[in-house]
Scaffold this active site. Structure first.
Site, PDB file in Angstrom:
ATOM      1  N   LYS A  75      -0.262   1.980 -15.862  1.00 32.57           N
ATOM      2  CA  LYS A  75      -0.071   3.425 -15.666  1.00 32.57           C
ATOM      3  C   LYS A  75       0.804   3.706 -14.436  1.00 32.57           C
ATOM      4  CE  LYS A  75      -4.521   4.281 -15.467  1.00 32.57           C
ATOM      5  NZ  LYS A  75      -5.007   2.878 -15.640  1.00 32.57           N
TER       6      LYS A  75
ATOM      7  N   ARG B 190     -10.608  11.035 -16.203  1.00 33.21           N
ATOM      8  CA  ARG B 190     -11.238   9.779 -16.586  1.00 33.21           C
ATOM      9  C   ARG B 190     -12.596   9.991 -17.237  1.00 33.21           C
ATOM     10  NH1 ARG B 190      -8.435   6.288 -12.457  1.00 33.21           N
ATOM     11  NH2 ARG B 190      -9.248   4.201 -12.499  1.00 33.21           N
TER      12      ARG B 190
ATOM     13  N   ARG C  55      -2.090  -8.267  -8.872  1.00 32.95           N
ATOM     14  CA  ARG C  55      -1.348  -7.056  -8.447  1.00 32.95           C
ATOM     15  C   ARG C  55      -1.180  -7.020  -6.930  1.00 32.95           C
ATOM     16  NH1 ARG C  55      -3.284  -1.380 -10.627  1.00 32.95           N
ATOM     17  NH2 ARG C  55      -5.323  -2.110  -9.912  1.00 32.95           N
TER      18      ARG C  55
ATOM     19  N   ARG D 223      -5.264  -4.957  -3.119  1.00 32.47           N
ATOM     20  CA  ARG D 223      -6.367  -3.986  -3.046  1.00 32.47           C
ATOM     21  C   ARG D 223      -7.714  -4.698  -3.045  1.00 32.47           C
ATOM     22  NH1 ARG D 223      -5.067   0.374  -7.679  1.00 32.47           N
ATOM     23  NH2 ARG D 223      -7.348   0.312  -7.775  1.00 32.47           N
TER      24      ARG D 223
ATOM     25  N   ARG E 287     -15.002  -2.059 -13.405  1.00 29.50           N
ATOM     26  CA  ARG E 287     -14.021  -0.999 -13.700  1.00 29.50           C
ATOM     27  C   ARG E 287     -13.748  -0.929 -15.191  1.00 29.50           C
ATOM     28  NH1 ARG E 287      -9.536  -2.818  -9.628  1.00 29.50           N
ATOM     29  NH2 ARG E 287      -8.344  -1.066 -10.430  1.00 29.50           N
TER      30      ARG E 287
HETATM   31  P1  ADP Z   1      -2.682   0.700 -13.613  1.00 32.03           P
HETATM   32  O1  ADP Z   1      -1.997   1.745 -12.770  1.00 32.03           O
HETATM   33  O2  ADP Z   1      -2.837   1.135 -15.047  1.00 32.03           O
HETATM   34  O3  ADP Z   1      -3.972   0.219 -13.023  1.00 32.03           O
HETATM   35  P2  ADP Z   1      -0.476  -1.012 -12.746  1.00 32.03           P
HETATM   36  O4  ADP Z   1       0.735  -0.231 -13.126  1.00 32.03           O
HETATM   37  O5  ADP Z   1      -0.845  -1.028 -11.306  1.00 32.03           O
HETATM   38  O6  ADP Z   1      -1.733  -0.573 -13.678  1.00 32.03           O
HETATM   39  O7  ADP Z   1      -0.271  -2.522 -13.288  1.00 32.03           O
HETATM   40  C1  ADP Z   1      -1.281  -3.512 -13.077  1.00 32.03           C
HETATM   41  C2  ADP Z   1      -0.617  -4.871 -12.864  1.00 32.03           C
HETATM   42  O8  ADP Z   1       0.019  -5.291 -14.077  1.00 32.03           O
HETATM   43  C3  ADP Z   1       0.487  -4.863 -11.789  1.00 32.03           C
HETATM   44  O9  ADP Z   1       0.444  -6.078 -11.065  1.00 32.03           O
HETATM   45  C4  ADP Z   1       1.775  -4.728 -12.593  1.00 32.03           C
HETATM   46  O10 ADP Z   1       2.854  -5.356 -11.924  1.00 32.03           O
HETATM   47  C5  ADP Z   1       1.415  -5.482 -13.880  1.00 32.03           C
HETATM   48  N1  ADP Z   1       2.082  -4.901 -15.052  1.00 32.03           N
HETATM   49  C6  ADP Z   1       2.318  -3.583 -15.309  1.00 32.03           C
HETATM   50  N2  ADP Z   1       2.936  -3.410 -16.492  1.00 32.03           N
HETATM   51  C7  ADP Z   1       3.083  -4.671 -17.008  1.00 32.03           C
HETATM   52  C8  ADP Z   1       3.658  -5.177 -18.227  1.00 32.03           C
HETATM   53  N3  ADP Z   1       4.173  -4.352 -19.146  1.00 32.03           N
HETATM   54  N4  ADP Z   1       3.634  -6.529 -18.407  1.00 32.03           N
HETATM   55  C9  ADP Z   1       3.088  -7.346 -17.492  1.00 32.03           C
HETATM   56  N5  ADP Z   1       2.555  -6.948 -16.333  1.00 32.03           N
HETATM   57  C10 ADP Z   1       2.540  -5.616 -16.084  1.00 32.03           C
HETATM   58  P1  AMP Z   2      -7.151   3.446  -9.700  1.00 34.23           P
HETATM   59  O1  AMP Z   2      -6.228   3.449  -8.523  1.00 34.23           O
HETATM   60  O2  AMP Z   2      -6.753   4.437 -10.762  1.00 34.23           O
HETATM   61  O3  AMP Z   2      -7.389   2.059 -10.243  1.00 34.23           O
HETATM   62  O4  AMP Z   2      -8.556   3.972  -9.156  1.00 34.23           O
HETATM   63  C1  AMP Z   2      -9.277   3.248  -8.168  1.00 34.23           C
HETATM   64  C2  AMP Z   2     -10.698   3.805  -8.063  1.00 34.23           C
HETATM   65  O5  AMP Z   2     -10.661   5.182  -7.639  1.00 34.23           O
HETATM   66  C3  AMP Z   2     -11.495   3.825  -9.369  1.00 34.23           C
HETATM   67  O6  AMP Z   2     -12.118   2.575  -9.639  1.00 34.23           O
HETATM   68  C4  AMP Z   2     -12.523   4.938  -9.077  1.00 34.23           C
HETATM   69  O7  AMP Z   2     -13.553   4.488  -8.216  1.00 34.23           O
HETATM   70  C5  AMP Z   2     -11.684   5.940  -8.291  1.00 34.23           C
HETATM   71  N1  AMP Z   2     -11.024   6.926  -9.164  1.00 34.23           N
HETATM   72  C6  AMP Z   2      -9.691   7.105  -9.351  1.00 34.23           C
HETATM   73  N2  AMP Z   2      -9.463   8.123 -10.199  1.00 34.23           N
HETATM   74  C7  AMP Z   2     -10.679   8.591 -10.580  1.00 34.23           C
HETATM   75  C8  AMP Z   2     -11.118   9.618 -11.462  1.00 34.23           C
HETATM   76  N3  AMP Z   2     -10.261  10.380 -12.136  1.00 34.23           N
HETATM   77  N4  AMP Z   2     -12.452   9.812 -11.613  1.00 34.23           N
HETATM   78  C9  AMP Z   2     -13.341   9.059 -10.941  1.00 34.23           C
HETATM   79  N5  AMP Z   2     -13.011   8.060 -10.106  1.00 34.23           N
HETATM   80  C10 AMP Z   2     -11.684   7.833  -9.919  1.00 34.23           C
END
Ligand code: ADP
Ligand code: AMP
Length: 221
Positions: free
Chosen positions: A13, A88, A127, A160, A171
């Site tokens: 995302k 969410r 990541r 993170r 999660r």
């Molecule tokens: P989210 O925001 O949904 O938690 P991220 O965009 O932070 O996900 O992506 C999670 C991990 O996966 C990151 O390390 C990113 O570089 C990797 N990633 C994202 N998109 C892809 C993809 N299409 N193929 C492989 N790895 C990806």
């Molecule tokens: P993310 O960066 O989206 O992976 O979110 C990290 C953490 O923030 C999650 O595991 C939740 O604890 C909290 N969080 C982020 N967005 C939300 C949401 N919309 N509702 C509840 N918790 C959230």
């Protein structure tokens, strides 16, 4: 236009939000980034959400709704917002709909990035993120040019604290129990499009961009 990106943790995302926000001239609003910023600043709200985030649970609806809705209603970009990580839960989705309706606005499209559970742990534990500009990397699949250093602004990348195999399990289960039902909610409103999130980053981007252009309007550039 107001867009929502749905998908499990690690679906891509944030990675896609940066690109799509740029393509459509939207403000990228990440609920996770907003909460991490509160924690970093040491605010009262940041202290209240810390234990939920560290354990992999969702923070309570009223907290996140309060943090994000004012920003959704007053975007810094006139074109609108691209929501990443919010809503969410069904309660959050309903609060969002109500607030937008009161402002004669709406959610225009929901793009769901479809990724099964199997690749998620690998994606999340590898990541690395830039604390300055928010750029997202992966140690294996999307490494920066210089290990541990952001390509864009040379900041030291961070891992993170919730990006561990144990917390990812929590999660993912929060996602399945509380967030997946949103797919049916938005499908029922005719707003859902699905994109295969397992393809490479550029392919996912082009597919999402095409869906948004077809359903809502042309990209700015
Ligand atoms: P989210 O925001 O949904 O938690 P991220 O965009 O932070 O996900 O992506 C999670 C991990 O996966 C990151 O390390 C990113 O570089 C990797 N990633 C994202 N998109 C892809 C993809 N299409 N193929 C492989 N790895 C990806
Ligand atoms: P993310 O960066 O989206 O992976 O979110 C990290 C953490 O923030 C999650 O595991 C939740 O604890 C909290 N969080 C982020 N967005 C939300 C949401 N919309 N509702 C509840 N918790 C959230």
């Amino acid at each position: 236009m107001n867009l929502v990106l749905l998908g499990p943790p690690g679906a891509g995302k944030g990675t896609q939000a940066v690109r799509l926000a740029e393509a459509f001239g939207l403000q990228h609003l990440s609920s996770g980034d907003l909460l991490r910023a509160e924690r970093k600043s040491g605010t009262e709200l940041g202290r209240r959400v810390a234990s939920y985030m560290d354990s992999g649970a969702l923070v309570p609806d009223d907290i996140i709704v309060e943090v994000i809705l004012a920003r959704v209603l007053n975007p810094t970009k006139p074109a609108g917002v691209l929501l990443d990580g919010f809503p969410r839960t069904l309660a959050q989705a309903e609060a969002l709909d109500k607030a937008l309706a009161n402002a004669s606005k709406k959610v225009d499209l929901v793009v769901s990035l479809v990724v099964p559970d199997e690749p998620i742990v690998e994606r999340i534990t590898g990541r690395r993120v830039c604390p300055t500009c928010g750029a997202v990397y992966h140690v294996k699949t999307l490494p920066p040019a210089k290990e541990g250093v952001c390509d864009k602004d040379s900041s030291a990348l961070v891992h993170r604290t919730d990006d561990t195999a144990e917390v990812v399990k929590e999660r993912l289960s929060a996602y399945h129990a509380q967030t997946r039902p949103l797919e049916d909610y938005y499908r029922g409103k005719g707003l859902m499009v699905e994109v295969d999130g397992t393809a490479d980053v550029e392919t996912v981007f082009q597919a999402a961009r095409r869906e948004i252009s077809n359903r809502v309007g042309e990209a700015r550039a």
